[in-house]
Enzyme design. Structure first.
Site, PDB file in Angstrom:
ATOM      1  N   GLU A 162      -4.826  -7.361  40.659  1.00  0.00           N
ATOM      2  CA  GLU A 162      -5.434  -8.663  40.313  1.00  0.00           C
ATOM      3  C   GLU A 162      -4.551  -9.832  40.793  1.00  0.00           C
ATOM      4  OE1 GLU A 162      -7.893  -9.073  36.998  1.00  0.00           O
ATOM      5  OE2 GLU A 162      -8.099  -6.910  36.693  1.00  0.00           O
ATOM      6  N   GLY A 210      18.867   5.912  27.529  1.00  0.00           N
ATOM      7  CA  GLY A 210      19.838   6.715  28.277  1.00  0.00           C
ATOM      8  C   GLY A 210      19.144   7.845  29.046  1.00  0.00           C
ATOM      9  N   SER A 258       2.522 -10.661  42.165  1.00  0.00           N
ATOM     10  CA  SER A 258       3.331 -11.771  41.627  1.00  0.00           C
ATOM     11  C   SER A 258       3.513 -12.851  42.694  1.00  0.00           C
ATOM     12  CB  SER A 258       4.683 -11.256  41.135  1.00  0.00           C
ATOM     13  OG  SER A 258       4.483 -10.435  39.999  1.00  0.00           O
ATOM     14  N   GLU A 259       3.578 -12.434  43.951  1.00  0.00           N
ATOM     15  CA  GLU A 259       3.724 -13.415  45.037  1.00  0.00           C
ATOM     16  C   GLU A 259       2.466 -14.295  45.114  1.00  0.00           C
ATOM     17  OE1 GLU A 259       4.344 -10.167  45.206  1.00  0.00           O
ATOM     18  OE2 GLU A 259       6.466 -10.042  45.710  1.00  0.00           O
ATOM     19  N   SER A 262      -4.279  -8.883  49.387  1.00  0.00           N
ATOM     20  CA  SER A 262      -3.946 -10.269  49.027  1.00  0.00           C
ATOM     21  C   SER A 262      -4.819 -11.260  49.790  1.00  0.00           C
ATOM     22  CB  SER A 262      -2.468 -10.553  49.330  1.00  0.00           C
ATOM     23  OG  SER A 262      -1.649  -9.822  48.454  1.00  0.00           O
ATOM     24  N   ASP A 321      -9.556 -15.357  37.925  1.00  0.00           N
ATOM     25  CA  ASP A 321      -8.835 -16.227  36.979  1.00  0.00           C
ATOM     26  C   ASP A 321      -8.877 -15.624  35.571  1.00  0.00           C
ATOM     27  OD1 ASP A 321      -8.099 -18.155  38.823  1.00  0.00           O
ATOM     28  OD2 ASP A 321      -9.756 -19.519  38.346  1.00  0.00           O
ATOM     29  N   GLN A 327      26.771  -4.889  19.418  1.00  0.00           N
ATOM     30  CA  GLN A 327      26.268  -6.226  19.693  1.00  0.00           C
ATOM     31  C   GLN A 327      25.521  -6.274  21.039  1.00  0.00           C
ATOM     32  OE1 GLN A 327      29.083  -9.583  20.298  1.00  0.00           O
ATOM     33  NE2 GLN A 327      28.097 -10.484  18.529  1.00  0.00           N
TER      34      GLN A 327
HETATM   35  N1  CAA Z   1     -11.673 -21.052  41.312  1.00  0.00           N
HETATM   36  C1  CAA Z   1     -12.667 -21.589  42.050  1.00  0.00           C
HETATM   37  N2  CAA Z   1     -12.584 -21.786  43.394  1.00  0.00           N
HETATM   38  C2  CAA Z   1     -11.431 -21.393  43.993  1.00  0.00           C
HETATM   39  C3  CAA Z   1     -10.361 -20.812  43.283  1.00  0.00           C
HETATM   40  C4  CAA Z   1     -10.510 -20.654  41.878  1.00  0.00           C
HETATM   41  N3  CAA Z   1      -9.544 -20.092  41.136  1.00  0.00           N
HETATM   42  N4  CAA Z   1      -9.370 -20.527  44.127  1.00  0.00           N
HETATM   43  C5  CAA Z   1      -9.791 -20.925  45.358  1.00  0.00           C
HETATM   44  N5  CAA Z   1     -11.036 -21.448  45.250  1.00  0.00           N
HETATM   45  C6  CAA Z   1     -11.842 -22.044  46.344  1.00  0.00           C
HETATM   46  C7  CAA Z   1     -11.077 -23.189  46.994  1.00  0.00           C
HETATM   47  O1  CAA Z   1     -11.295 -24.400  46.298  1.00  0.00           O
HETATM   48  C8  CAA Z   1     -11.681 -23.228  48.377  1.00  0.00           C
HETATM   49  O2  CAA Z   1     -12.933 -23.882  48.305  1.00  0.00           O
HETATM   50  P1  CAA Z   1     -13.429 -24.879  49.502  1.00  0.00           P
HETATM   51  O3  CAA Z   1     -13.582 -23.991  50.692  1.00  0.00           O
HETATM   52  O4  CAA Z   1     -14.733 -25.415  48.994  1.00  0.00           O
HETATM   53  O5  CAA Z   1     -12.366 -25.909  49.673  1.00  0.00           O
HETATM   54  C9  CAA Z   1     -11.962 -21.753  48.672  1.00  0.00           C
HETATM   55  O6  CAA Z   1     -12.016 -21.087  47.382  1.00  0.00           O
HETATM   56  C10 CAA Z   1     -10.876 -21.101  49.504  1.00  0.00           C
HETATM   57  O7  CAA Z   1      -9.650 -21.273  48.835  1.00  0.00           O
HETATM   58  P2  CAA Z   1      -8.250 -21.014  49.559  1.00  0.00           P
HETATM   59  O8  CAA Z   1      -8.240 -21.754  50.874  1.00  0.00           O
HETATM   60  O9  CAA Z   1      -7.152 -21.289  48.593  1.00  0.00           O
HETATM   61  O10 CAA Z   1      -8.339 -19.435  49.891  1.00  0.00           O
HETATM   62  P3  CAA Z   1      -7.326 -18.452  50.616  1.00  0.00           P
HETATM   63  O11 CAA Z   1      -8.099 -17.618  51.561  1.00  0.00           O
HETATM   64  O12 CAA Z   1      -6.131 -19.201  51.108  1.00  0.00           O
HETATM   65  O13 CAA Z   1      -6.897 -17.450  49.435  1.00  0.00           O
HETATM   66  C11 CAA Z   1      -5.697 -16.675  47.517  1.00  0.00           C
HETATM   67  C12 CAA Z   1      -6.324 -17.859  48.271  1.00  0.00           C
HETATM   68  C13 CAA Z   1      -5.251 -17.289  46.186  1.00  0.00           C
HETATM   69  C14 CAA Z   1      -4.486 -16.114  48.234  1.00  0.00           C
HETATM   70  C15 CAA Z   1      -6.762 -15.573  47.288  1.00  0.00           C
HETATM   71  O14 CAA Z   1      -7.088 -14.915  48.480  1.00  0.00           O
HETATM   72  C16 CAA Z   1      -6.319 -14.541  46.276  1.00  0.00           C
HETATM   73  O15 CAA Z   1      -6.417 -14.759  45.059  1.00  0.00           O
HETATM   74  N6  CAA Z   1      -5.848 -13.350  46.725  1.00  0.00           N
HETATM   75  C17 CAA Z   1      -5.514 -12.270  45.842  1.00  0.00           C
HETATM   76  C18 CAA Z   1      -6.706 -11.381  45.680  1.00  0.00           C
HETATM   77  C19 CAA Z   1      -6.612 -10.557  44.424  1.00  0.00           C
HETATM   78  O16 CAA Z   1      -6.208 -11.026  43.360  1.00  0.00           O
HETATM   79  N7  CAA Z   1      -7.045  -9.313  44.528  1.00  0.00           N
HETATM   80  C20 CAA Z   1      -7.095  -8.459  43.400  1.00  0.00           C
HETATM   81  C21 CAA Z   1      -8.108  -7.402  43.639  1.00  0.00           C
HETATM   82  S1  CAA Z   1      -9.056  -7.022  42.248  1.00  0.00           S
HETATM   83  C22 CAA Z   1      -8.168  -5.913  41.336  1.00  0.00           C
HETATM   84  O17 CAA Z   1      -6.996  -5.686  41.501  1.00  0.00           O
HETATM   85  C23 CAA Z   1      -9.001  -5.357  40.283  1.00  0.00           C
HETATM   86  C24 CAA Z   1      -8.699  -4.048  39.745  1.00  0.00           C
HETATM   87  O18 CAA Z   1      -9.321  -3.077  40.091  1.00  0.00           O
HETATM   88  C25 CAA Z   1      -7.765  -3.962  38.593  1.00  0.00           C
END
Ligand code: CAA
Length: 334
Positions: free
Chosen positions: A313, A289, A316-317, A82, A190, A229
């Site tokens: 990806e 069942g 949920s948290e 995360s 995203d 129902q």
């Molecule tokens: N789009 C563009 N820029 C973004 C963004 C987005 N969606 N989200 C954050 N940023 C930018 C911010 O604007 C910020 O930029 P500045 O430094 O210029 O201000 C920078 O990124 C840092 O942002 P945060 O301070 O919000 O970052 P954070 O360290 O607090 O982390 C988080 C935020 C949302 C928790 C992030 O770490 C996250 O998404 N974690 C989950 C990771 C994840 O989804 N992992 C999945 C692994 S891949 C996988 O599962 C694939 C597979 O094999 C199926």
């Protein structure tokens, strides 16, 4: 495999809505196949298309779009899930390229991929602002598949631990700018979250469709259990949840196709669809069942497959954090 890749790069020239529909349809039949496609398309192909140079697009997209090459996305590590910005894989500048060292975990398509989007830090003191993203050809010396995980569900999709030992990446394979790797990861995720939302819709639909068939055939107390129902109300709620999850997913895809902001909408779709898939999978087992608890019916597979959609990806948290941070930003801007 190249659903939304333009035709000039060998793709189908379609859009993200079509991609979401394709992931859903695949995942109704097989959620493992759904995620193999989803990770390949949204996590490996999309960043090359949207964030790559023209030379990178020309070199890689035709092979990815045809499926000749499978792609993967190497962000997570044994001690960084995360908190993606805390990853420890290093990238050291060396002559006309970089040298990568580190370990990656739970990488979907890892053992099968010819191309990987790899995230590494150029400066461990800078946290998420120290990262860079690289396009790595997995035939490069120093790329190693350490092991393939034994998973609860989506067992047909390989998830691997990878190790990089002095893995050389040419300078032209830097994806985006140095120190901008975290943003590459976030932008890519995203779109990836729309794919997982669609996968979850597919699993939920499968749980519903199998339940609909079973309750008409299974009899108890002198009638088909569909006549009760209690069963009907449950089915009505299940079907409504599937529709809502699908509409959230397609709305996020539509916004992406239009070039409008969709970070919040993708997170909402992923959150709601994943929780819908889990809830419907549980209800599907219940409606079957004792048979639902056996391998005779697919209900138990949906149950095992649904769980991962609440984890990968972005859990949920994490989706809730993303949604809340976007809400507060929007409120602050008013
Ligand atoms: N789009 C563009 N820029 C973004 C963004 C987005 N969606 N989200 C954050 N940023 C930018 C911010 O604007 C910020 O930029 P500045 O430094 O210029 O201000 C920078 O990124 C840092 O942002 P945060 O301070 O919000 O970052 P954070 O360290 O607090 O982390 C988080 C935020 C949302 C928790 C992030 O770490 C996250 O998404 N974690 C989950 C990771 C994840 O989804 N992992 C999945 C692994 S891949 C996988 O599962 C694939 C597979 O094999 C199926």
């Amino acid at each position: 495999m190249g659903c939304f890749v333009p035709e000039r790069y060998g793709g189908a020239g379609s859009d993200y809505v079509s991609y979401a529909l394709a992931v859903e349809e695949l995942s109704v039949a097989c959620a493992a196949t759904g995620v193999i496609f989803s990770a390949h398309a949204s996590l490996a192909t999309w960043p090359v298309l949207a964030l790559g140079t023209e030379a990178q697009r020309t070199r890689y997209l035709p092979r990815l779009a045809s499926g000749e090459w499978i792609g993967c996305f190497a962000l997570s590590e044994p001690n960084s899930g995360s908190d993606a910005g805390s990853l420890r894989t290093t990238a050291r500048r060396d002559g006309d390229g970089y040298v990568l060292n580190g370990t990656k975990n739970f990488i979907t398509n890892g053992p099968d991929a010819a191309l990987a989007i790899v995230f590494a830090t150029l400066d461990t003191t800078r946290g998420n602002q120290g990262l860079a993203a690289f396009i790595v050809e997995t035939s490069s010396p120093g790329w190693e598949v350490v092991r393939i995980e034994e998973k609860m569900g989506i067992r047909g999709a390989h998830s691997a631990q990878l190790a990089f030992t002095d893995l050389r990446v040419p300078r032209e394979n830097l994806l985006g700018q140095e120190y901008e790797g975290f943003k590459v990861a976030m932008k890519t995720l995203d779109g990836g979250r729309i794919g997982i939302a669609a996968q979850a819709v597919g699993i939920a639909r499968a749980a519903l469709e199998d339940s609909l068939a079973y309750v008409q055939q299974r009899r108890a107390f002198g009638q088909a259990i569909a006549e009760f129902q209690g069963t009907q109300w449950r089915l009505a709620d299940m079907a409504t949840a599937v529709e809502a999850a699908r509409l959230l997913t397609l709305r996020a895809a539509f916004l992406k196709d239009r070039g409008l902001p969709y970070t919040k909408e993708a997170a909402m779709a992923k959150l709601f669809a994943a929780e819908t898939a889990m809830s419907l999978a549980i209800q599907g087992v219940q409606l079957h069942g004792g048979y639902g608890y056996t391998r005779e019916f697919a209900a138990e597979r949906y149950f095992r497959d649904a769980k991962i959609t609440e984890i990968y990806e972005g859990t949920s948290e994490i989706q809730r954090l993303v949604i809340a941070s976007q809400l507060l930003r929007e409120a602050g801007a008013r």
